[in-house]
Design an enzyme around this catalytic site. Sequence first.
Site, short mmCIF file in Angstrom:
data_model
loop_
_atom_site.label_atom_id
_atom_site.label_comp_id
_atom_site.label_asym_id
_atom_site.label_seq_id
_atom_site.Cartn_x
_atom_site.Cartn_y
_atom_site.Cartn_z
N GLU A 260 0.43 3.46 1.97
CA GLU A 260 0.42 4.09 3.17
C GLU A 260 1.67 3.81 4.08
OE1 GLU A 260 -2.93 3.49 6.01
OE2 GLU A 260 -4.48 3.62 4.17
N TYR B 116 -1.72 -0.28 11.29
CA TYR B 116 -2.07 -1.24 9.96
C TYR B 116 -0.78 -0.92 9.09
CZ TYR B 116 -3.33 -1.28 5.02
OH TYR B 116 -3.37 -1.74 3.76
N THR C 136 0.89 -1.22 0.10
CA THR C 136 -0.10 0.02 -0.16
C THR C 136 0.90 1.18 -0.17
OG1 THR C 136 -1.60 1.31 1.30
CG2 THR C 136 -0.01 -0.47 2.54
P1 NAD Z 1 -10.26 -6.96 2.66
O1 NAD Z 1 -10.08 -6.54 4.05
O2 NAD Z 1 -11.51 -6.55 1.94
O3 NAD Z 1 -9.88 -8.40 2.35
C1 NAD Z 1 -8.98 -9.38 3.08
C2 NAD Z 1 -9.11 -10.41 2.89
O4 NAD Z 1 -7.90 -11.13 3.54
C3 NAD Z 1 -10.58 -11.05 3.39
O5 NAD Z 1 -11.16 -12.14 2.43
C4 NAD Z 1 -9.78 -11.82 4.73
O6 NAD Z 1 -10.82 -12.87 5.09
C5 NAD Z 1 -8.69 -12.27 4.23
N1 NAD Z 1 -7.83 -12.62 5.37
C6 NAD Z 1 -7.49 -11.98 6.51
N2 NAD Z 1 -6.61 -12.37 7.28
C7 NAD Z 1 -6.39 -13.57 6.69
C8 NAD Z 1 -5.62 -14.71 7.05
N3 NAD Z 1 -4.77 -14.57 8.41
N4 NAD Z 1 -5.36 -15.97 6.29
C9 NAD Z 1 -6.09 -15.76 5.34
N5 NAD Z 1 -7.14 -14.83 4.81
C10 NAD Z 1 -7.06 -13.80 5.58
O7 NAD Z 1 -8.97 -6.04 1.89
P2 NAD Z 1 -8.72 -5.35 0.68
O8 NAD Z 1 -9.03 -4.06 0.67
O9 NAD Z 1 -9.23 -6.31 -0.43
O10 NAD Z 1 -7.10 -5.47 0.48
C11 NAD Z 1 -6.47 -6.61 -0.14
C12 NAD Z 1 -4.91 -6.16 0.15
O11 NAD Z 1 -4.78 -4.93 -0.50
C13 NAD Z 1 -4.34 -5.52 1.46
O12 NAD Z 1 -3.07 -6.61 1.53
C14 NAD Z 1 -4.39 -4.56 1.65
O13 NAD Z 1 -3.18 -3.97 2.55
C15 NAD Z 1 -3.94 -3.78 0.18
N6 NAD Z 1 -4.32 -2.54 -0.21
C16 NAD Z 1 -5.67 -2.43 -0.21
C17 NAD Z 1 -6.17 -1.10 -0.84
C18 NAD Z 1 -7.64 -0.69 -0.37
O14 NAD Z 1 -7.70 0.68 -0.92
N7 NAD Z 1 -8.35 -1.39 -0.18
C19 NAD Z 1 -5.05 -0.45 -1.22
C20 NAD Z 1 -3.71 -0.60 -1.38
C21 NAD Z 1 -3.41 -1.92 -0.94
O1 DAU Z 2 -3.93 4.11 0.55
C1 DAU Z 2 -4.51 2.73 0.51
C2 DAU Z 2 -5.07 2.34 1.75
O2 DAU Z 2 -6.47 2.93 1.46
C3 DAU Z 2 -5.24 0.72 1.99
O3 DAU Z 2 -3.92 0.35 2.21
C4 DAU Z 2 -6.16 0.38 3.08
O4 DAU Z 2 -6.07 -1.00 3.24
C5 DAU Z 2 -7.47 0.98 2.87
O5 DAU Z 2 -8.36 0.85 4.02
C6 DAU Z 2 -7.54 2.51 2.49
O6 DAU Z 2 -7.08 3.36 3.96
P1 DAU Z 2 -7.74 4.75 4.38
O7 DAU Z 2 -7.61 4.96 5.84
O8 DAU Z 2 -7.19 6.00 3.11
O9 DAU Z 2 -9.17 4.45 3.78
P2 DAU Z 2 -10.57 4.49 4.52
O10 DAU Z 2 -11.53 4.15 3.67
O11 DAU Z 2 -10.68 4.11 5.97
O12 DAU Z 2 -10.70 6.27 4.63
C7 DAU Z 2 -10.51 6.91 3.74
C8 DAU Z 2 -10.27 8.39 4.14
O13 DAU Z 2 -11.69 8.70 4.65
C9 DAU Z 2 -9.49 8.50 5.32
O14 DAU Z 2 -8.92 9.97 5.31
C10 DAU Z 2 -10.29 8.61 6.47
C11 DAU Z 2 -11.86 9.28 5.99
N1 DAU Z 2 -12.82 8.57 6.89
C12 DAU Z 2 -13.14 7.30 6.69
C13 DAU Z 2 -14.25 6.54 7.32
C14 DAU Z 2 -14.26 5.11 7.29
C15 DAU Z 2 -13.94 9.37 7.28
O15 DAU Z 2 -13.90 10.47 6.95
N2 DAU Z 2 -15.06 8.72 7.96
C16 DAU Z 2 -15.21 7.51 7.61
O16 DAU Z 2 -16.22 7.12 8.40
#
Ligand code: NAD
Ligand code: DAU
Length: 339
Positions: A127, A153, A125
């Site tokens: 982050e 995280y 990520t």
């Molecule tokens: P998510 O939380 O939607 O899904 C995570 C999945 O991993 C779930 O299905 C959960 O059951 C599984 N999981 C959790 N712990 C586990 C374990 N110990 N063993 C096996 N499975 C397990 O997450 P996401 O948003 O799809 O993110 C996927 C990946 O991408 C993560 O590694 C996250 O750090 C990365 N990422 C996410 C974002 C974003 O914006 N969502 C951005 C950049 C990177």
């Molecule tokens: O940048 C990549 C990351 O993006 C991933 O690595 C993480 O897994 C993913 O969860 C996401 O992290 P953020 O913290 O940026 O996402 P989130 O959706 O939690 O929040 C986005 C922004 O919105 C952040 O500035 C916090 C704000 N927020 C979030 C929530 C849930 C609010 O203002 N209100 C809310 O209720």
Amino acid sequence: MRILVTGGAGFIGSNFIYYMLKKYPNYRIVCLDKLTYAGNLSTLRKAMEFENFKFIKGDIADRDLVYDLFEKEKFDIVINFAAESHVDRSIEEPEIFLKTNVIGTQVLMDASRKFGVKRFHQVSTDEVYGDLPLDRPDLKFKEDDKLRPSSPYSASKAAADLLVLAYYRTYKLPVTISRCSNNYGPYQFPEKLIPLMIINAMNDKELPVYGTGHNIRDWIYVTDHCEAIDLIIHKGREGEIYNIGGNCEKRNIEVVKTILKELRKPESLIKFVKDRPGHDLRYALDTSKIEKELGWKPKVKFDEGIKKTIKWYQTNKEWWEKIISGEYMEYYERMYGKR
Ligand code: NAD
Ligand code: DAU
């Protein structure tokens, strides 16, 4: 080609499985997922109909289970999406983030070494770089910038990245890492900003915006992320890190107002609430490396992506209604009840 996708019952992993099943009908795809609160087997219902797809329930940190699976399946490529992914939950309870995100990654890499996997890809990520100030739009993170994670995280993801690079240097494990910005699209768990705001607005509930709402995130539609990972696992260079970004920076308040406008709901639903501790101000990525080396660029514009996403949540109510009727409500009360 035999591919392991971990965390494939979550948001990005499931979108990636559908992308791969469509693009590579001859690949065997196995999904290993623990089915935590964030994993949802119903998301993979259509994937289960493919003969070349298999789902295994299990923890990536369970060494015996992982070794058995690798021995049986003889994977060529491992793509590690599995993680605890929500910043707010990591602030409440950091430990599971270290277990899954760090130890889980280590177990998968040990298995990859032992069973001769040809590519281990770590989904990371933006982050891990920490944040940027709001008044310096000229600054963007590059792949060799320092790691300065802010939350438990992002610290756990940064630790995993360092371990992946150490396995490359020490054991010559053929690895790649991608660091992506904020994804949005179908099947995202409604604890994250965009689905939470869509669902609350649809239900005429308050929209809790942290702090001033001026924090900036860079948004990417999930299929653009999937396409970038596909390119990296096939054409990316071993030992390299690739930034993936949408080149679409928006203040949170702007995103929330766009959702309200699309749904024809009033801005009076917005409620400014107590800020997230250690809240990162701005994320922005320099993506010139993946553009030059692999010819990747994001395709979906935010205007189009957000419309598609809203439409998906409108037409797939049964998917999220089940979620918000269970453990989610307790979480919501804990997180937002007295905020
Ligand atoms: P998510 O939380 O939607 O899904 C995570 C999945 O991993 C779930 O299905 C959960 O059951 C599984 N999981 C959790 N712990 C586990 C374990 N110990 N063993 C096996 N499975 C397990 O997450 P996401 O948003 O799809 O993110 C996927 C990946 O991408 C993560 O590694 C996250 O750090 C990365 N990422 C996410 C974002 C974003 O914006 N969502 C951005 C950049 C990177
Ligand atoms: O940048 C990549 C990351 O993006 C991933 O690595 C993480 O897994 C993913 O969860 C996401 O992290 P953020 O913290 O940026 O996402 P989130 O959706 O939690 O929040 C986005 C922004 O919105 C952040 O500035 C916090 C704000 N927020 C979030 C929530 C849930 C609010 O203002 N209100 C809310 O209720």
